[in-house]
Scaffold this active site. Structure first.
Site, PDB file in Angstrom:
ATOM      1  N   LYS A 177       0.470   5.043   8.683  1.00 22.23           N
ATOM      2  CA  LYS A 177       1.210   5.392   7.452  1.00 22.23           C
ATOM      3  C   LYS A 177       0.251   5.497   6.263  1.00 22.23           C
ATOM      4  CE  LYS A 177       2.251   2.351   4.842  1.00 22.23           C
ATOM      5  NZ  LYS A 177       2.400   1.424   3.727  1.00 22.23           N
TER       6      LYS A 177
ATOM      7  N   THR B  59       0.858  -1.174   0.000  1.00 20.20           N
ATOM      8  CA  THR B  59       0.000   0.000   0.000  1.00 20.20           C
ATOM      9  C   THR B  59       0.896   1.226   0.000  1.00 20.20           C
ATOM     10  OG1 THR B  59      -1.771  -1.140   1.162  1.00 20.20           O
ATOM     11  CG2 THR B  59      -1.776   1.269   1.271  1.00 20.20           C
TER      12      THR B  59
ATOM     13  N   LYS C 251      -7.406   1.330  -2.730  1.00 18.26           N
ATOM     14  CA  LYS C 251      -6.935   0.870  -1.423  1.00 18.26           C
ATOM     15  C   LYS C 251      -7.000   1.996  -0.399  1.00 18.26           C
ATOM     16  CE  LYS C 251      -5.169  -1.794   1.734  1.00 18.26           C
ATOM     17  NZ  LYS C 251      -3.892  -2.484   1.800  1.00 18.26           N
TER      18      LYS C 251
END
Lengths: 290, 290
Positions: free
Chosen positions: A236, A93, A168
């Protein structure tokens, strides 16, 4: 098709094992050696000394690393060995822009790229039922399909390179809100003295039913937060979402609230499952009596 | 067992029809007459002129009204007609304290009470698959079980009177957070130019999967917010949750944020489904270009 795998983390390791079970895995490389050696010993695939050597032996390389800079480093390390027409499938990701940068660098080396971030947790990685959100050319996706089908239960082409990462990011925002929803509600229910296991069973059958409640509810009410998905990694990812929203001059309330709440967790929670947000919510009720 | 039904709203009407299909429904009463007359004409059950007359003809009365004061008014109107040992099953969403007050007043009239709020939306009400969260005596629940099974797919005793409402409040907090999660994420995804129907299909198969995304996602992305569950009713329920949390000197972030956001919706949204929160989230992205 010979497939190589780079990045044997909590998600990558079971994904690589599913490629092996499908007869596709030719070799692996991992930044820290132990896991790659163990997997090689278990499966008989090659533990390559460097990404370029792995690349030279494979038609398709799956990468599954933690951060944007990790992906670009791995791409740079793969390039010298890449075979003409090789495909790099990145299941990390990262920002959509990073995916596009990786695609540019690979195209310059004669290779193709798909951003294929996944959702479904470690359970989905182990079972091979991940939901794969893909960005890239349809023809490339079709060539990569045997490898993707070994890892995922659902493969959806979202658009050109970067679109998988945009999907995502959407997923990670939804996961943040659901984490807020489940932890806040269950902390409230616990303060009300309700029988928590029965409560979870009743809630999951109604309009509040969700994957996270069923998978993480039973552990969080016991104060256990096994991985799962690390708080540090979700933070993150939410920083990526924040930057993508900032491009529209938008601040997203759930994203901002969740990033703030994660900073209020004890330091060791960064390596706990994101359901550790329950600590913060239940502390509101127990501290209130002080 | 002869069952009476009071409150033929979006949830009550299909629940009463399921009691009729199970051969249990003897009569109905509704504050506004049209729906009761229509149901009586369709089913042949009696449309009673007053709650006390309905009570006199039934061993069990189900109530499904909108607000705390409505429940206490209905209880007061039922009392003069109640048969000894009658059971009142309230499927409304009210404060736990209001449920306990209703139980006290009914006990004084020789009747029993169960708080049985439900979750599962109008879909669950129509299909008879509601999740019923019950508060009260186990023996009373067993006597009421045939009626509950006609309306619900899952019946869970949460504790004494009031515990069903505490569980429902927990449910409503979770629904608020999931609404925040799904609307914020899908508005983000739409701004990214993603193919929204495919995106919903990919997300629902992963760790963000939830009932609300699958049922309300496809309509919200078209700017449609059919009922479902009214914003105005959810706001009322969240006010109950807020007061229950205040008893612990706690302010719940998701509850506070959602109550605030609901006030920012256009006035007519009070009668729309709660997925109308999508208006607010998508406006953030479209207004940002002004």
């Amino acid at each position: 098709m010979r497939v190589g795998f780079v990045g044997l983390g909590a998600m990558g390791l079971p994904m690589a094992l599913n490629l092996h079970r499908a007869g596709l895995l030719a070799g692996v490389w991992n930044r820290t050696g132990g896991r790659a050696a163990a997997l090689a010993a278990e499966t008989g695939v090659t533990d390559f000394p460097a990404p370029a050597e792995l690349a030279a032996a494979c038609e398709l390389i799956v990468t599954c690393v933690s951060a944007d800079e990790d992906l670009l480093e791995v791409v740079a390390a793969l390039v010298p060995g890449l075979r003409p027409g090789a495909i790099v499938v990145d299941c990390s990701t990262v920002a959509a822009g990073t995916a596009r940068e990786a695609a540019r660098r690979l195209a310059a080396a004669g290779a193709e790229f798909l951003d294929c971030p996944v959702s479904g947790g470690t359970e989905g990685a182990i079972a091979g039922t991940l939901s794969i959100m893909a960005g890239g050319d349809e023809a490339t996706l079709e060539r990569a399909r045997p490898a993707l089908e070994a890892m995922g239960g659902s493969i959806t082409l979202m658009g050109p390179v970067g679109a998988g990462q945009a999907a995502k990011a959407t997923n990670q925002i939804m996961v943040a809100g659901i984490n807020q929803a489940v932890t806040e509600a269950l902390a409230f229910g616990q303060a009300q003295g309700l029988p928590m296991e029965q409560l979870i069973k009743a809630l999951e059958k109604g309009a509040a039913g969700n994957w996270f409640l069923s998978r993480r509810g039973p552990t969080m009410i016991r104060g256990e937060f096994p991985l799962g998905f690390k708080v540090g990694l979700h933070a993150k990812d939410l920083e990526i979402c924040r930057r993508m929203a900032e491009e529209f001059s938008v601040r997203l309330p759930i994203v901002e609230m969740t990033l703030l709440h994660y900073t209020r967790l004890p330091a060791h929670s960064a390596d706990e499952d994101i359901s550790a947000l329950f600590r913060l919510k239940s502390d509101m009720f127990t501290r209130s009596g002080d």
